[in-house]
Design a protein around this motif. Structure first.
Motif, PDB file in Angstrom:
ATOM      1  N   ALA A 134       4.892  67.861  79.583  1.00  0.00           N
ATOM      2  CA  ALA A 134       5.121  69.313  79.799  1.00  0.00           C
ATOM      3  C   ALA A 134       4.513  70.235  79.101  1.00  0.00           C
ATOM      4  O   ALA A 134       4.197  71.470  79.326  1.00  0.00           O
ATOM      5  N   SER A 135       4.156  69.781  77.612  1.00  0.00           N
ATOM      6  CA  SER A 135       3.234  70.751  77.061  1.00  0.00           C
ATOM      7  C   SER A 135       1.984  70.530  76.737  1.00  0.00           C
ATOM      8  O   SER A 135       1.311  71.236  75.992  1.00  0.00           O
ATOM      9  N   GLY A 136       1.267  69.607  77.495  1.00  0.00           N
ATOM     10  CA  GLY A 136      -0.012  69.204  77.392  1.00  0.00           C
ATOM     11  C   GLY A 136      -0.331  67.775  77.297  1.00  0.00           C
ATOM     12  O   GLY A 136       0.441  67.012  77.682  1.00  0.00           O
ATOM     13  N   LYS A 137      -1.466  67.277  77.031  1.00  0.00           N
ATOM     14  CA  LYS A 137      -1.650  65.639  76.985  1.00  0.00           C
ATOM     15  C   LYS A 137      -0.562  65.067  76.216  1.00  0.00           C
ATOM     16  O   LYS A 137      -0.584  65.504  75.071  1.00  0.00           O
ATOM     17  N   ALA A 138      -0.297  63.746  76.559  1.00  0.00           N
ATOM     18  CA  ALA A 138       0.562  63.195  75.562  1.00  0.00           C
ATOM     19  C   ALA A 138      -0.081  62.556  74.766  1.00  0.00           C
ATOM     20  O   ALA A 138      -1.298  61.861  74.643  1.00  0.00           O
ATOM     21  N   GLU A 139       0.681  62.385  73.299  1.00  0.00           N
ATOM     22  CA  GLU A 139      -0.168  62.028  72.248  1.00  0.00           C
ATOM     23  C   GLU A 139      -0.354  60.275  72.460  1.00  0.00           C
ATOM     24  O   GLU A 139       0.729  59.886  72.734  1.00  0.00           O
ATOM     25  N   GLY A 140      -1.415  59.690  71.803  1.00  0.00           N
ATOM     26  CA  GLY A 140      -1.220  58.415  71.867  1.00  0.00           C
ATOM     27  C   GLY A 140      -2.149  57.611  73.186  1.00  0.00           C
ATOM     28  O   GLY A 140      -2.859  58.240  73.702  1.00  0.00           O
ATOM     29  N   ASP A 141      -1.845  56.498  73.383  1.00  0.00           N
ATOM     30  CA  ASP A 141      -2.533  55.769  74.263  1.00  0.00           C
ATOM     31  C   ASP A 141      -1.599  55.566  75.421  1.00  0.00           C
ATOM     32  O   ASP A 141      -0.451  55.276  75.378  1.00  0.00           O
ATOM     33  N   ALA A 142      -2.442  55.061  76.582  1.00  0.00           N
ATOM     34  CA  ALA A 142      -1.534  54.653  77.717  1.00  0.00           C
ATOM     35  C   ALA A 142      -2.016  53.244  78.409  1.00  0.00           C
ATOM     36  O   ALA A 142      -3.286  52.994  78.165  1.00  0.00           O
ATOM     37  N   LEU A 143      -1.195  52.398  78.595  1.00  0.00           N
ATOM     38  CA  LEU A 143      -1.400  50.831  78.989  1.00  0.00           C
ATOM     39  C   LEU A 143      -0.953  50.913  80.454  1.00  0.00           C
ATOM     40  O   LEU A 143      -0.216  51.415  80.814  1.00  0.00           O
ATOM     41  N   VAL A 144      -1.972  50.145  80.899  1.00  0.00           N
ATOM     42  CA  VAL A 144      -1.922  50.020  82.444  1.00  0.00           C
ATOM     43  C   VAL A 144      -1.934  48.309  82.662  1.00  0.00           C
ATOM     44  O   VAL A 144      -3.039  47.689  82.313  1.00  0.00           O
ATOM     45  N   CYS A 145      -1.172  48.008  83.671  1.00  0.00           N
ATOM     46  CA  CYS A 145      -1.460  46.391  84.051  1.00  0.00           C
ATOM     47  C   CYS A 145      -1.269  46.422  85.738  1.00  0.00           C
ATOM     48  O   CYS A 145      -0.900  47.211  86.451  1.00  0.00           O
ATOM     49  N   GLY A 146      -2.289  45.125  86.004  1.00  0.00           N
ATOM     50  CA  GLY A 146      -2.461  45.125  87.395  1.00  0.00           C
ATOM     51  C   GLY A 146      -3.188  43.850  87.732  1.00  0.00           C
ATOM     52  O   GLY A 146      -3.898  43.466  86.840  1.00  0.00           O
ATOM     53  N   ASP A 147      -2.998  43.600  88.814  1.00  0.00           N
ATOM     54  CA  ASP A 147      -3.907  42.177  89.314  1.00  0.00           C
ATOM     55  C   ASP A 147      -5.157  42.716  90.284  1.00  0.00           C
ATOM     56  O   ASP A 147      -6.196  41.986  90.166  1.00  0.00           O
TER      57      ASP A 147
END
Length: 205
Positions: A134-147
């Motif tokens: 809500a206040s900007g980009k979230a701090e840290g990394d984002a993880l994604v899983c999928g086939d």
């Protein structure tokens, strides 16, 4: 990228839509109530529509409804989504006196959604909080899983545009069980330390 955020009138969905718009994506917020969707979308510079209209003619559908509504919503929109990739962000949690625990089902919500849809489902953004977005980009990394490689590529591009760190490929869809369980850990940390915890992966090139 053209993105539909189903459940975009909720706290997380709206905050995510806001950051996606800021990153230059073409965003439509979906809701069961088209008028509510349009009103909320106007707050963040997106478009609003009923869920079925929102998921048509987009590159990626983000299923951002609450966990108990995720599977019924996926099933109800299957015919409208057709083969459009879906990003599942929900986590099933159990709230106990001892703390927040993962759900009882051995399969993740993302895996169960995949069983209901012809479209490829990927999972991600489970470490991000509405308050952070809500206040900007979230701090840290984002993880994604999928086939599905193409669906995962879209989800990684989206995730990378809303975090300060990196969007990282964390493996097959079955690993979404770990991602969703991680949400329980993060909620416990936030409650214990009264913060907005995120995840940062170290040791990678």
């Amino acid at each position: 990228m053209k993105v539909a955020v189903v459940g975009g009138t909720g706290d997380f969905g709206l905050a995510l839509a806001q950051q996606l718009v800021a990153a230059g994506h073409d965003v439509v917020i979906g809701s069961r109530d088209a008028e509510r969707a349009a009103a909320k979308a106007g707050e963040v510079g997106a478009r609003g529509a009923g869920n079925e209209d929102a998921v048509r003619d987009v590159d990626l559908v983000v299923l951002a409804v609450k966990s108990d509504a995720a599977l019924p919503t996926a099933q109800s929109l299957a015919a409208a989504i057709v083969a459009t990739p879906v990003l599942s962000v929900a986590s099933e949690l159990r709230f106990t006196k001892q703390g927040v625990l993962p759900g009882d089902d051995a399969r993740s919500i993302a895996e169960r959604a995949q069983a209901l849809l012809r479209a490829p489902v990927v999972a991600g953004l489970h470490s991000l909080a509405a308050a952070s977005l809500a206040s900007g980009k979230a701090e840290g990394d984002a993880l994604v899983c999928g086939d599905d490689a193409d669906a995962k590529e879209l989800a990684l591009a989206l995730a990378g545009s809303v975090v300060t760190g990196r969007a990282l490929d964390a493996g097959p869809l079955a690993s979404a069980r770990a991602l969703e369980g991680m949400t329980a850990v993060i909620v416990n940390l936030n409650k214990r330390y009264r913060g907005h915890a995120g995840v940062q992966i170290t040791g990678l090139p």
